[in-house]
Scaffold this motif. Structure first.
Motif, PDB file in Angstrom:
ATOM      1  N   ILE A   1      10.952   8.823  11.009  1.00  0.00           N
ATOM      2  CA  ILE A   1      11.137   8.865   9.547  1.00  0.00           C
ATOM      3  C   ILE A   1      10.730  10.231   8.998  1.00  0.00           C
ATOM      4  O   ILE A   1      11.446  10.829   8.211  1.00  0.00           O
ATOM      5  CB  ILE A   1      10.313   7.754   8.854  1.00  0.00           C
TER       6      ILE A   1
ATOM      7  N   LYS B   1      12.271   4.909  15.349  1.00  0.00           N
ATOM      8  CA  LYS B   1      13.079   5.607  14.347  1.00  0.00           C
ATOM      9  C   LYS B   1      12.180   6.649  13.663  1.00  0.00           C
ATOM     10  O   LYS B   1      11.197   6.291  12.997  1.00  0.00           O
ATOM     11  CB  LYS B   1      13.634   4.611  13.324  1.00  0.00           C
TER      12      LYS B   1
ATOM     13  N   GLN C   1       5.332   1.044  -5.943  1.00  0.00           N
ATOM     14  CA  GLN C   1       6.742   0.710  -6.166  1.00  0.00           C
ATOM     15  C   GLN C   1       6.915  -0.757  -6.577  1.00  0.00           C
ATOM     16  O   GLN C   1       7.688  -1.067  -7.454  1.00  0.00           O
ATOM     17  CB  GLN C   1       7.536   1.021  -4.892  1.00  0.00           C
TER      18      GLN C   1
ATOM     19  N   PHE D   1       8.805   4.652  13.036  1.00  0.00           N
ATOM     20  CA  PHE D   1       8.643   3.196  13.116  1.00  0.00           C
ATOM     21  C   PHE D   1       9.681   2.695  14.117  1.00  0.00           C
ATOM     22  O   PHE D   1      10.874   2.996  13.953  1.00  0.00           O
ATOM     23  CB  PHE D   1       8.881   2.533  11.763  1.00  0.00           C
ATOM     24  N   ASP D   2       9.236   1.946  15.094  1.00  0.00           N
ATOM     25  CA  ASP D   2      10.154   1.383  16.102  1.00  0.00           C
ATOM     26  C   ASP D   2      11.125   2.454  16.624  1.00  0.00           C
ATOM     27  O   ASP D   2      12.335   2.269  16.596  1.00  0.00           O
ATOM     28  CB  ASP D   2      10.993   0.231  15.515  1.00  0.00           C
TER      29      ASP D   2
ATOM     30  N   GLY E   1      17.443  10.008  -0.842  1.00  0.00           N
ATOM     31  CA  GLY E   1      18.128   8.720  -0.764  1.00  0.00           C
ATOM     32  C   GLY E   1      17.202   7.567  -0.404  1.00  0.00           C
ATOM     33  O   GLY E   1      16.124   7.777   0.142  1.00  0.00           O
ATOM     34  N   SER E   2      17.622   6.349  -0.713  1.00  0.00           N
ATOM     35  CA  SER E   2      16.830   5.163  -0.403  1.00  0.00           C
ATOM     36  C   SER E   2      16.535   5.119   1.096  1.00  0.00           C
ATOM     37  O   SER E   2      17.434   5.335   1.910  1.00  0.00           O
ATOM     38  CB  SER E   2      17.583   3.896  -0.797  1.00  0.00           C
ATOM     39  N   GLY E   3      15.287   4.867   1.447  1.00  0.00           N
ATOM     40  CA  GLY E   3      14.913   4.737   2.856  1.00  0.00           C
ATOM     41  C   GLY E   3      14.660   6.066   3.555  1.00  0.00           C
ATOM     42  O   GLY E   3      14.459   6.093   4.773  1.00  0.00           O
ATOM     43  N   CYS E   4      14.616   7.182   2.814  1.00  0.00           N
ATOM     44  CA  CYS E   4      14.436   8.482   3.478  1.00  0.00           C
ATOM     45  C   CYS E   4      12.964   8.778   3.779  1.00  0.00           C
ATOM     46  O   CYS E   4      12.668   9.756   4.472  1.00  0.00           O
ATOM     47  CB  CYS E   4      15.046   9.608   2.655  1.00  0.00           C
ATOM     48  N   GLY E   5      12.044   7.969   3.252  1.00  0.00           N
ATOM     49  CA  GLY E   5      10.638   8.171   3.621  1.00  0.00           C
ATOM     50  C   GLY E   5       9.725   8.606   2.489  1.00  0.00           C
ATOM     51  O   GLY E   5       8.587   9.023   2.742  1.00  0.00           O
ATOM     52  N   LYS E   6      10.163   8.459   1.250  1.00  0.00           N
ATOM     53  CA  LYS E   6       9.344   8.897   0.113  1.00  0.00           C
ATOM     54  C   LYS E   6       8.048   8.077   0.014  1.00  0.00           C
ATOM     55  O   LYS E   6       6.957   8.634  -0.116  1.00  0.00           O
ATOM     56  CB  LYS E   6      10.147   8.779  -1.195  1.00  0.00           C
ATOM     57  N   THR E   7       8.207   6.744   0.062  1.00  0.00           N
ATOM     58  CA  THR E   7       7.017   5.887  -0.049  1.00  0.00           C
ATOM     59  C   THR E   7       6.127   6.044   1.183  1.00  0.00           C
ATOM     60  O   THR E   7       4.894   6.059   1.071  1.00  0.00           O
ATOM     61  CB  THR E   7       7.437   4.413  -0.253  1.00  0.00           C
ATOM     62  N   VAL E   8       6.750   6.207   2.349  1.00  0.00           N
ATOM     63  CA  VAL E   8       5.968   6.427   3.577  1.00  0.00           C
ATOM     64  C   VAL E   8       5.139   7.704   3.445  1.00  0.00           C
ATOM     65  O   VAL E   8       3.949   7.732   3.793  1.00  0.00           O
ATOM     66  CB  VAL E   8       6.903   6.478   4.816  1.00  0.00           C
TER      67      VAL E   8
HETATM   68  N1  LIG Z   1       5.571  -0.502   7.902  1.00  0.00           N
HETATM   69  C1  LIG Z   1       6.819  -0.204   8.283  1.00  0.00           C
HETATM   70  N2  LIG Z   1       7.327  -0.692   9.448  1.00  0.00           N
HETATM   71  C2  LIG Z   1       8.580  -0.385   9.853  1.00  0.00           C
HETATM   72  N3  LIG Z   1       9.414   0.400   9.160  1.00  0.00           N
HETATM   73  C3  LIG Z   1       8.982   0.909   7.988  1.00  0.00           C
HETATM   74  C4  LIG Z   1       7.674   0.623   7.496  1.00  0.00           C
HETATM   75  N4  LIG Z   1       7.516   1.261   6.309  1.00  0.00           N
HETATM   76  C5  LIG Z   1       8.686   1.912   6.078  1.00  0.00           C
HETATM   77  N5  LIG Z   1       9.570   1.699   7.071  1.00  0.00           N
HETATM   78  C6  LIG Z   1      10.911   2.283   7.167  1.00  0.00           C
HETATM   79  O1  LIG Z   1      10.816   3.658   6.953  1.00  0.00           O
HETATM   80  C7  LIG Z   1      11.945   4.127   6.202  1.00  0.00           C
HETATM   81  C8  LIG Z   1      11.467   4.848   4.952  1.00  0.00           C
HETATM   82  O2  LIG Z   1      10.921   3.896   4.050  1.00  0.00           O
HETATM   83  P1  LIG Z   1      10.421   4.281   2.597  1.00  0.00           P
HETATM   84  O3  LIG Z   1       9.471   5.423   2.657  1.00  0.00           O
HETATM   85  O4  LIG Z   1       9.900   3.022   1.985  1.00  0.00           O
HETATM   86  O5  LIG Z   1      11.769   4.747   1.885  1.00  0.00           O
HETATM   87  P2  LIG Z   1      11.967   5.317   0.397  1.00  0.00           P
HETATM   88  O6  LIG Z   1      12.333   6.750   0.545  1.00  0.00           O
HETATM   89  O7  LIG Z   1      13.097   4.519  -0.172  1.00  0.00           O
HETATM   90  O8  LIG Z   1      10.681   5.109  -0.336  1.00  0.00           O
HETATM   91  C9  LIG Z   1      12.807   2.913   5.917  1.00  0.00           C
HETATM   92  O9  LIG Z   1      13.814   2.875   6.908  1.00  0.00           O
HETATM   93  C10 LIG Z   1      11.844   1.759   6.080  1.00  0.00           C
HETATM   94  O10 LIG Z   1      12.508   0.605   6.468  1.00  0.00           O
END
Ligand SMILES: Nc1ncnc2c1ncn2[C@@H]1O[C@H](COP(=O)(O)OP(=O)(O)O)[C@@H](O)[C@H]1O
Ligand SMILES: [Mg+2]
Length: 266
Positions: free
Chosen positions: A20, A18, A97, A15-16, A39-46
């Motif tokens: 992930i 970065k 979530q 994303f942008d 850790g928070s933001g590591c990409g689990k939900t993605v």
């Molecule tokens: N649609 C999106 N656009 C830009 N950045 C995103 C988007 N979805 C997730 N991110 C970024 O990707 C990274 C991983 O997010 P996420 O999977 O939600 O983390 P977590 O492991 O806490 O679930 C974070 O830095 C988040 O800000």
């Protein structure tokens, strides 16, 4: 040989600029309990949203079993859209979530998918709604069924989201932080529910994103730990818990603190 339910190959997502996910390879097997940690933001939900078909990979593939077409069971998400994806999702239940409740009442939240996806009528839906509201320790009386979802506390909304997912009788269940924000008593109920639900039907696969150490202890799952875009650990909980890795050790020891921080984030 275990049967693969979901296969992820060389998955990349940025994303942008970065990065992930940096080339995730993962086979998830039918009947397994899998916890995705990190850790928070590591990409689990993605990662989960790629499996759900809500995010398109930059590179790589996600393949899943279509339980409506056992003759040709393995499908690449890149090749399927619309009603074909809906057909796969008929057998999946997802606890998001942030719950993702629909506007409307408690009953309407449970009834919508049962009507649209399973084609059930209200007289068949009511006992199902009551069964799963009871299972998540929510009231099942008429007054509660008619309560608008905005009138629920955070913990009640989370439990309703779980009841809604389980009421579909899914073969594959995804839980994204199912106990974050719940008090210890409610959390313990959800731990038991996730455990019991897993064994309720044969070969159900449960995929759980969590920071909840008690839940991991209860489930003893296969652990997948994401770290800096890659899978840092993939193995049994026993091994994860005893790992001497300088990344895993402090992560595991601080898990309850992460959990609290997540509550404060909300
Ligand atoms: N649609 C999106 N656009 C830009 N950045 C995103 C988007 N979805 C997730 N991110 C970024 O990707 C990274 C991983 O997010 P996420 O999977 O939600 O983390 P977590 O492991 O806490 O679930 C974070 O830095 C988040 O800000
Ligand atoms: Mg997340």
């Amino acid at each position: 040989m275990p049967i693969i339910e979901i296969q992820i190959e060389n998955l990349h997502k940025a994303f942008d600029d970065k990065q992930i996910l940096k080339g995730i390879n993962l086979d998830l097997y039918q009947g397994d309990v899998i916890a995705i940690v990190g850790g928070s933001g590591c990409g689990k939900t993605v990662l989960m949203n790629h499996i759900l078909g809500q995010i398109v990979p930059d590179r790589g593939n996600v393949r899943v079993i279509d339980h409506n077409n056992p003759a040709e069971p393995f499908r690449d998400l890149a090749d399927i859209h619309g009603f074909e994806l809906d057909s796969i999702h008929q057998h999946w239940g997802v606890v998001f979530q942030r719950n993702a409740l629909f506007s409307g009442t408690v009953y309407e939240n449970i009834a919508l998918w049962l009507k649209e996806v399973k084609g059930l009528h209200d007289d068949a839906i009511l006992p199902i709604a009551q069964k799963y509201l009871k299972a998540v320790a929510l009231p099942d009386d008429k007054q509660f069924l008619n309560r608008p979802h905005e009138k629920l506390s955070g913990g009640m909304a989370k439990r309703l989201a779980i009841a809604r997912a389980l009421s579909m009788g899914p073969i594959v269940v995804f839980y994204d932080e199912p106990t974050t924000g719940l008090d210890p008593t409610s959390s313990a109920q959800i731990h038991n529910l996730i455990f019991d639900t897993h064994f309720e039907i044969d070969k159900r696969t449960s995929i759980i994103i969590t920071h909840d150490k008690d839940l991991l202890n209860r489930l003893q799952p296969r652990i997948i730990m994401l770290h800096e875009g890659n899978i840092l650990f993939d193995g049994p909980f026993e091994e994860f818990k005893d790992s001497g890795s300088e990344v895993i050790r402090p992560y595991f020891d601080l898990m309850p603190i992460l959990h609290k921080r997540n509550i404060l984030d909300k």
